[in-house]
Structures are given as C-alpha cells and as structure tokens.
Design a protein around this motif. Sequence first.
Motif: not given
Length: 284
Positions: A176-182, A194-200
């Motif tokens: 599933e899609c995730a923020h990735g740095d939660f 905040l900080d959405w650079e690594g989502w996927g």
Amino acid sequence: MYSPPPSDDDAKRMPAAFAHAANALGAAVHGPQVWGWHGRTLSRRADHPEHGACWLRLLSMPEQKAGGKLWEGTERAHAAFPAVRKPALHALHDHTDDGYAYRAELTAYVDEPVLSRDPVLRHELDLTDAWFTTIRKTLSTIATVLTDRTAVRQEWISRAVPEYTGQPAPHIQHWECAHGDFHAANLTHGATLLDWEGWGLAPRGYDMAMFYAYAQLAPGTATRIHHEWVSPLTSTAGRAALLVVCAELLQSASRGDHPDLTPKLRALVEGCAAPAAGSGRVRS
C-alpha cells in the motif's frame, strides 16, 4: 542524526547554496539553521511577500544523481494528497553549482510543534483521541493512492531482513502507499504530517510499524500506539511490516544511529518474527 554534514566543505557549501535559493525565490530567511539527516538537507524559517510565513528547505545531491524519488517527493505529494494535512507547497527552485544539484522547496510554515526533535521518541506524549482519529484518517487516505513510487522494495527486504535481524525475510503480498518516514519528528501536535520526500509503496502497516518502533524508549506512548492500532500491528501483515521496519532501523544503527534504541529493536524482532518463521512467507 540531525546534524551538519561531516565535511567542513559541505557545511560551508550548503548555507551558500541556501542563500542563493532564498534570493531566487524572494524569501527573507531568519531563525536557526535546521539540518536534516547527516546534513543532507538544510532548512530555515522564511517570510515571503506573497505567501507570508514559510519554511524553506534545500536538498542537495551530486549533479549526476539529481532527480528520482527523494528529489521529486514533495512536489508529487502536493498533487497526490490534496486532502491530507501537510504543508502547502508554494514554489520550487533548482540550480546546479560546482558539481552539485540543489532543489529548494518553499512551503507554508506550520505553526505547530513537532512531537519530537528526533525520530527516536525519548519522552512520553499525551496524545488525544482526536489526534489518533485524524492520523488514522490520514493513513487511510494515503493507503488508497495509486502510485509508481516505491518506499521499500522486496529485493531490499529479502536481503536486509536476514542480514540485520537474523530472521527469514517475509514475502510481502499486500503493498500500500505509505508516507515512508512516519515518526515523531515528522508529526505535529496538530496532526500535520511533514517531510514527504520518501513516500511510496510499502508493506501494509509500514507507517504504523515505524511510529511504534521509534517510540520504544517511551514505553507508555508505545503502549498507547499499540492499543490504538492493535489489529493492524498484530496481524500477520503487521508483524511482517514491523520486522521490515526493525531491519531498516537496525541497518541505520549499524552506521552509528540511535544505539540506545537497538536493544528494544532486537526485542521487537523476537516478538514479531516468530509467526513468520518456517516458510518465510506471510499472508494477510
């Protein structure tokens, strides 16, 4: 973890590039410098004649490596998650100089304190029911987004989980899609993310597992997080996600990050890996 770059040259180069970007965007910066992970980014508060109070963040990479997931993350998140509580993106500015590429992101300033200055939570939090309700809605919204971006790859899982946890790698069947740095440094008391650079794409439950793993040094808060998300965290998919997160954080610890968290991560590994032992496959 959040510190200036180890190289003196980089510690001088980044502020100079930051000043260039601020000037190009017409932003007047003020306040302390805020460095990202190992000095890879530099941020400061800023005022803009059109957008008002802003946050200016500068990302740097060698020129030949510019582009890709981290480079485009904030820009693509702006379009992908219009209903999620996150800083509005006002402007971007790219430039290159002396072999380095820079991307400056001018976003709205979020006047809400973060839960922690560091991803590792070392103090207890008094989070409200309303906060968890908002965050659950945020994670549900993120999970429904279709994307070609990847936060975690099966190839990395297959290699890193045995290497850093000593456990068989789960074969992830549900992505599933995730923020990735939660983690607590990217979450505010107002439930802004905040900080959405690594989502996927990531294993189902990845964001919840990361928040829980990073909170292990604040046992009361960790217990609350587990209570709020007991079903997703204790499901077969959730245990697999937690094992993947532990591998990621133990890999980071092997490079010198958060040594005080390592024993807690080892304990989580023992608890979450046992149900997946044997075939190494998980089912949701």
